[in-house]
Write a protein that holds these residues in place. Structure first.
Motif, mmCIF file in Angstrom:
data_model
loop_
_atom_site.group_PDB
_atom_site.id
_atom_site.type_symbol
_atom_site.label_atom_id
_atom_site.label_comp_id
_atom_site.label_asym_id
_atom_site.label_seq_id
_atom_site.Cartn_x
_atom_site.Cartn_y
_atom_site.Cartn_z
ATOM 1 N N UNK A 1 0.757 -1.143 -0.089
ATOM 2 C CA UNK A 1 -0.073 -0.007 0.001
ATOM 3 C C UNK A 1 0.705 1.309 0.062
ATOM 4 N N UNK A 2 1.972 1.325 0.841
ATOM 5 C CA UNK A 2 2.952 2.391 0.904
ATOM 6 C C UNK A 2 3.558 2.644 -0.425
ATOM 7 N N UNK A 3 4.130 1.491 -0.901
ATOM 8 C CA UNK A 3 5.099 1.685 -2.337
ATOM 9 C C UNK A 3 4.044 2.121 -3.208
ATOM 10 N N UNK A 4 2.888 1.723 -3.421
ATOM 11 C CA UNK A 4 2.119 2.048 -4.462
ATOM 12 C C UNK A 4 1.569 3.560 -4.357
ATOM 13 N N UNK A 5 1.320 4.045 -2.943
ATOM 14 C CA UNK A 5 1.123 5.461 -2.709
ATOM 15 C C UNK A 5 2.094 6.253 -3.194
ATOM 16 N N UNK A 6 3.412 5.847 -2.949
ATOM 17 C CA UNK A 6 4.224 6.658 -3.453
ATOM 18 C C UNK A 6 4.648 6.701 -4.997
ATOM 19 N N UNK A 7 4.301 5.763 -5.496
ATOM 20 C CA UNK A 7 4.547 5.526 -6.922
ATOM 21 C C UNK A 7 3.323 6.198 -7.752
#
Ligand SMILES: Nc1ncnc2c1ncn2[C@@H]1O[C@H](COP(=O)(O)OP(=O)(O)OP(=O)(O)O)[C@@H](O)[C@H]1O
Ligand SMILES: [Mg+2]
Lengths: 246, 432
Positions: A101-107
């Motif tokens: 969830x975190x990585x995709x939010x940043x992406x």
């Protein structure tokens, strides 16, 4: 990249930071040392945007924008990362799910394509190598029942995955045994880059033998009372904070 | 009152059946006539009003089909029987090996002795159990053979089909697990699309778990604005038996479950797990009672609630350790997550212990989302609304996981996510 000017912060009505100035250039690593209760974690929370920290005076500029005007998730999406002194346990949420969830939010923020489950697993396995994180920990609930050292490794694992531009490491060395300290430090060093700045909070010179800082600042009673090069750390270890004023 | 719920009682007395059944009905009717329906002075009804229900003249639900069920539930790996209008729609498909599933009316007509000592045994004095006792005409009998190990869950799907005038059904379920058997029974309570009037489902389920048998009993209620659920579930355990009750109650105008467990032989164990969610217009009430009559038995009560909007939830658990029940362990925990300032929870777990040699604990908590956890997620770029839903779901996830059967865990998880403000965002991620 980061400019803190005359920062005054109150917590529960009590003044903790009392006119702190700090400037950090892209690619640099600065260390902050200072006695217990001097306000190091407070500074890290204010940078990350935690509620309950009232800025009464001063400013923080990050990449030319007013950092204090942003929500925590916006700061994170723009590349601010805090490795917590006390990482939070979240039972019921798996580490993999959380980090995806975190990585995709940043992406999303960076305009990159989100990773699907399979792509993410491949990505996460690569990143776990940076700190030799036990793959079993990825499936477990976030920090839940992790040992002190495992929690700290998990923080740097997250940092590796989120690829921040500004990383604040709050006592990442405490709780690590000698081997873990070396592994985690090497992981951090591998993440040093000309685009990335780091603020490393520690009590121990030992960490700074691995992660060699460009500058060392001494924080006493809410203010930077002394700054110097990396030799300041060993001086402090010998003589204590008292002689440096405060 | 004469126009309301009680007006149908005299007719009930005329229903046929074996002598012991007539006695049972007579007892239920006497009880209702003497006690009337509960008001606020009754401790177990302090927070739940049934005045509306009692004053309503419900008609029998004439529905005889429920075509939407297959689509609604899909292929969930269970063996399903739909109950429409309170009657089971039994087709030709044979149930899983080791278990027989028959209509209660059929068993009463052809094999009533099977039910003696099981039907009516668990129901004592609860008014709505008595109401069902007076009025039931059909239902389902699930009989698990001695030492049978039944892997496929038997799934009873109770369908309420509201009409233009208030309707009611009074189905009764009897589950007999013979010694040494293992089985999973699922009960789902669904509301069909239909009229705008209210619909009452007044069920009684009686469960007898034989010596050394293991029963998993999942109960999922998808509440609806028009749905009234007044249920009684009684389970009795013989020695060394295990009964795992997994209850998921998602809203509804009135959803009340009375869950009474009685240890009748030593060395048995129950896990009574529950998850409930209430939002605007919902009232969900759980009343649990565990009687440690025999010694060396263990009970674990673990209920978690999500309280949103103007929802109202009630939780009341009583653990009673009787004088001779040495070596008992009775644990009760009820935790509630308050998601809105307007939601209400009345919670009261308690124990009555008449025996020295007992391990016991009980407690309830009501709290908001943890600010530290919320900040941690947000500091990792996860938007606040998504972070809230992640933590809300995490609060109940551990209990949902104990339902065990993957398709049911998925179904209940999705149903809860669908009730969260931004649950959509989480769905995809859950599969990873
Ligand atoms: N919620 C609070 N209410 C009142 N005082 C607080 C609160 N949170 C922190 N403080 C105080 O703020 C001061 C600075 O705390 P902070 O955690 O920033 O210190 P630190 O430099 O990180 O110390 P350490 O080296 O022990 O980690 C301490 O005196 C602490 O007690
Ligand atoms: Mg600190």
């Amino acid at each position: 990249m980061l400019k803190i000017e005359n920062l005054h912060v109150r917590v529960d009505g009590k003044a903790i930071l009392k006119g702190l100035d700090l400037e950090l250039e892209q690619g640099q690593v600065h260390a902050i040392m200072g006695p217990n209760g001097s306000g190091k974690s407070t500074l890290s929370y204010v940078l990350a945007g935690r509620d309950g920290y009232e800025v009464t005076e001063g400013s923080i500029t990050y990449d030319g924008v007013d950092l204090l005007a942003l929500e925590p998730e916006q700061r994170a999406a723009k590349g601010v990362f805090l490795a917590f002194q006390y990482p939070v346990e979240i039972p019921g949420v798996s580490n993999v799910y959380f980090l995806k969830a975190a990585v995709n939010a940043v992406r999303r923020e960076r305009g990159e394509k989100e990773l699907d489950a399979i792509e993410f697993m491949r990505f996460a396995r690569e990143k776990a190598k940076v700190v030799q994180l036990d793959p079993a920990l990825m499936k477990r609930a976030v920090n839940s029942g992790f040992s002190g050292g495992e929690k700290k490794r998990n923080e740097i694992f997250q940092m590796a995955a989120l690829e921040p531009r500004l990383a604040i490491l709050d006592e990442t060395d405490s709780g690590l045994d000698i081997d873990a300290l070396r592994i985690v430090s090497e992981g951090v060093n591998a993440l040093r880059s000309p685009e990335r700045a780091m603020l490393v909070i520690t009590h121990y010179q030992r960490l700074l033998d691995y992660i060699v800082p460009d500058r060392v600042h001494v924080l006493v009673d809410g203010k930077i009372v002394h700054s110097g090069d990396k030799t300041l750390a060993s001086e402090l270890e010998e003589r204590g904070y008292a002689e440096l004023g405060g | 009152m004469a126009d309301g719920l009680l007006s149908v009682i005299p007719k009930a007395a005329a229903a046929g059946g074996p002598g012991w059944l007539s006695d049972l009905r007579a007892l239920a009717i006497t009880h209702l006539e003497e006690q009337g329906f509960p008001g606020k002075k009754n401790e177990r009804w302090r927070f739940t009003s049934v005045r509306d229900v009692v004053d309503t003249a419900f008609e029998p639900d004439p529905t005889t089909s429920a075509a939407f069920v297959d689509e609604a539930l899909g292929d969930d790996g269970t063996w399903r029987v739909v109950l429409a209008g309170g009657r089971p729609l039994l087709g030709d498909a044979a149930p899983p090996d080791g278990v027989s599933v028959r209509s209660l009316a059929d068993v009463l007509a052809t094999d009533p002795d099977l039910l003696e000592g099981h039907l009516g045994a668990a129901v004592a004095t609860e008014q709505f159990a008595a109401l069902n006792g007076a009025l039931f005409t059909d239902g389902v009998v699930v009989h698990v053979a001695k030492n049978a190990d039944v892997a496929t869950p038997v799934h009873l799907v109770h369908v309420a089909t509201p009409g233009d005038a208030p309707r009611a059904v009074y189905p009764r379920v009897v589950l007999i697990a013979e010694p040494g058997s293992r089985a999973t029974v699922v009960e789902s309570f669904l509301t069909a699309p239909g009229g705008s009037a209210r619909h009452l489902t007044n069920t009684v389920a009686e469960v007898s778990v034989g010596a050394n048998a293991r029963v998993e009993h999942v109960r999922i209620t998808d509440g609806a604005e028009r749905s009234l659920q007044l249920a009684y579930l009684g389970a009795r355990l013989d020695r060394d038996a295990f009964y795992g009750s997994r209850v998921v109650a998602l809203g509804g105008a009135l959803t009340r479950l009375e869950l009474f467990v009685r240890f009748e032989g030593p060395g048995a164990e129950v896990e009574l797990d529950g998850v409930y969610h209430v939002d605007d217009g919902d009232h969900v009430d759980h009343q649990l009672r565990v009687d440690h009559v025999a010694g060396r038995c263990t009970s674990h009560v673990r209920y978690r609630g999500l309280l949103d909007g103007r929802g109202h939830a009630v939780f009341n658990a009583m653990g009673i350790v009787h004088r001779d029940a040495a070596g008992s362990a009775a644990h009760q925990e009820n935790r509630n997550l308050l998601l809105s300032d307007d939601a209400t929870i009345d919670t009261k777990p308690h124990l009555e212990i008449d025996c020295d040699d007992v391990k016991a604990s009980h407690g309830s908590t009501i709290g908001a989302l943890d600010a530290g956890q919320l900040f941690y997620l947000r500091s990792r770029a996860i938007p606040e609304r998504e972070a809230r839903d992640i933590l809300t779901f995490a609060f109940v996830r551990e209990i949902l996981d104990r339902i065990g059967h993957a398709s049911l865990v998925a179904r209940t998880s999705e149903a809860i996510l669908a009730r969260l403000p931004h649950g959509e965002a989480l769905r995809e991620g859950l599969s990873s």
